[in-house]
Design a protein around this motif. Structure first.
Motif, mmCIF file in Angstrom:
data_model
loop_
_atom_site.group_PDB
_atom_site.id
_atom_site.type_symbol
_atom_site.label_atom_id
_atom_site.label_comp_id
_atom_site.label_asym_id
_atom_site.label_seq_id
_atom_site.Cartn_x
_atom_site.Cartn_y
_atom_site.Cartn_z
ATOM 1 N N ILE A 1 -20.678 0.039 82.402
ATOM 2 C CA ILE A 1 -19.403 -0.592 82.737
ATOM 3 C C ILE A 1 -19.483 -2.076 82.410
ATOM 4 C CG2 ILE A 1 -17.813 -1.177 84.608
ATOM 5 C CD1 ILE A 1 -18.677 1.493 85.914
ATOM 6 N N LYS A 2 -18.511 -2.537 81.632
ATOM 7 C CA LYS A 2 -18.512 -3.930 81.182
ATOM 8 C C LYS A 2 -18.083 -4.872 82.296
ATOM 9 C CE LYS A 2 -17.304 -3.054 76.386
ATOM 10 N NZ LYS A 2 -16.340 -3.404 75.359
ATOM 11 N N ARG A 3 -18.724 -6.028 82.359
ATOM 12 C CA ARG A 3 -18.324 -7.080 83.284
ATOM 13 C C ARG A 3 -17.341 -8.021 82.600
ATOM 14 N NH1 ARG A 3 -19.206 -11.996 84.859
ATOM 15 N NH2 ARG A 3 -20.727 -12.570 83.312
ATOM 16 N N ARG A 4 -17.416 -8.089 81.304
ATOM 17 C CA ARG A 4 -16.509 -8.944 80.539
ATOM 18 C C ARG A 4 -16.121 -8.225 79.261
ATOM 19 N NH1 ARG A 4 -19.251 -13.872 77.381
ATOM 20 N NH2 ARG A 4 -17.695 -13.272 75.896
ATOM 21 N N ASP A 5 -15.137 -8.796 78.561
ATOM 22 C CA ASP A 5 -14.655 -8.235 77.292
ATOM 23 C C ASP A 5 -14.064 -6.836 77.438
ATOM 24 O OD1 ASP A 5 -15.380 -10.550 75.983
ATOM 25 O OD2 ASP A 5 -17.351 -9.795 75.410
ATOM 26 N N THR A 6 -13.399 -6.590 78.552
ATOM 27 C CA THR A 6 -12.696 -5.321 78.704
ATOM 28 C C THR A 6 -11.479 -5.335 77.777
ATOM 29 O OG1 THR A 6 -11.328 -6.155 80.502
ATOM 30 C CG2 THR A 6 -13.419 -5.085 81.115
ATOM 31 N N PRO B 1 -14.587 -17.171 86.351
ATOM 32 C CA PRO B 1 -13.331 -16.558 85.893
ATOM 33 C C PRO B 1 -13.484 -15.951 84.500
ATOM 34 C CG PRO B 1 -12.974 -18.785 86.710
ATOM 35 C CD PRO B 1 -14.453 -18.595 86.592
ATOM 36 N N ASP B 2 -12.621 -15.008 84.200
ATOM 37 C CA ASP B 2 -12.652 -14.357 82.890
ATOM 38 C C ASP B 2 -12.195 -15.307 81.794
ATOM 39 O OD1 ASP B 2 -13.448 -11.777 83.901
ATOM 40 O OD2 ASP B 2 -11.427 -11.627 84.724
ATOM 41 N N ILE B 3 -11.185 -16.127 82.088
ATOM 42 C CA ILE B 3 -10.630 -17.077 81.122
ATOM 43 C C ILE B 3 -10.458 -18.404 81.860
ATOM 44 C CG2 ILE B 3 -8.681 -17.596 79.597
ATOM 45 C CD1 ILE B 3 -8.075 -14.522 79.653
ATOM 46 N N VAL B 4 -10.933 -19.494 81.253
ATOM 47 C CA VAL B 4 -10.856 -20.800 81.911
ATOM 48 C C VAL B 4 -10.236 -21.823 80.968
ATOM 49 C CG1 VAL B 4 -12.167 -22.633 83.035
ATOM 50 C CG2 VAL B 4 -12.931 -20.263 83.244
#
Length: 144
Positions: free
Chosen positions: A14-19, A51-54
């Motif tokens: 399971i991805k933590r980022r780049d979903t 955060p995912d995007i900053v």
């Protein structure tokens, strides 16, 4: 009950980022000329949210939350198997989300939360409106 080898493999994948929802939103933001940092840890006094995007100059932190992992009121559900594990784990995720929101807000950041089920175009428009309202960044900057 301890996890099986197969379950451990599934969880590790399971991805933590780049979903997919995150990548789609980032692509729309980039197409709109917005520049941002991805998965950027912020060092605050009371927390270290990631955060995912900053948008560093505008001080806007965006989280793209999965409906299952963050207990979406529309689509979140409690698993039928191993509730003794999943219930507290999901509750900790939500508590961590609220703590990150509070720490960021206290430090002068604006937090935007997007559910994975939201239309990416609408989510990107909402993010752009918040970033623009927070103050325009200089054109051509990496972390605008």
């Amino acid at each position: 009950m301890p996890p099986t080898a197969g379950r451990s493999r599934n969880m590790a994948a399971i991805k933590r980022r780049d979903t997919k929802p995150e990548r789609t939103i980032r692509s729309l933001l980039h197409s709109a000329g917005k520049r941002y940092r991805v998965d950027f840890r912020l060092e605050l006094r009371s927390a270290r949210p990631r955060p995912d995007i900053v948008f560093t100059r505008a001080r806007v932190a965006v989280f793209v939350d999965g409906c299952f992992w963050h207990c979406c009121p529309e689509h979140g559900r409690q698993p039928g198997v191993n509730g003794g594990y999943w219930g507290p784990k999901l509750a900790r995720n939500v508590a961590r989300d609220r703590a990150a929101d509070e720490a960021l807000t206290a430090a002068g950041w604006t937090v935007v939360r997007v559910w994975e089920h939201e239309a990416p175009e609408e989510a990107a428009e909402r993010i752009i409106a918040v970033v623009d309202a927070a103050g325009p960044a200089s054109p051509g900057t990496r972390a605008g």
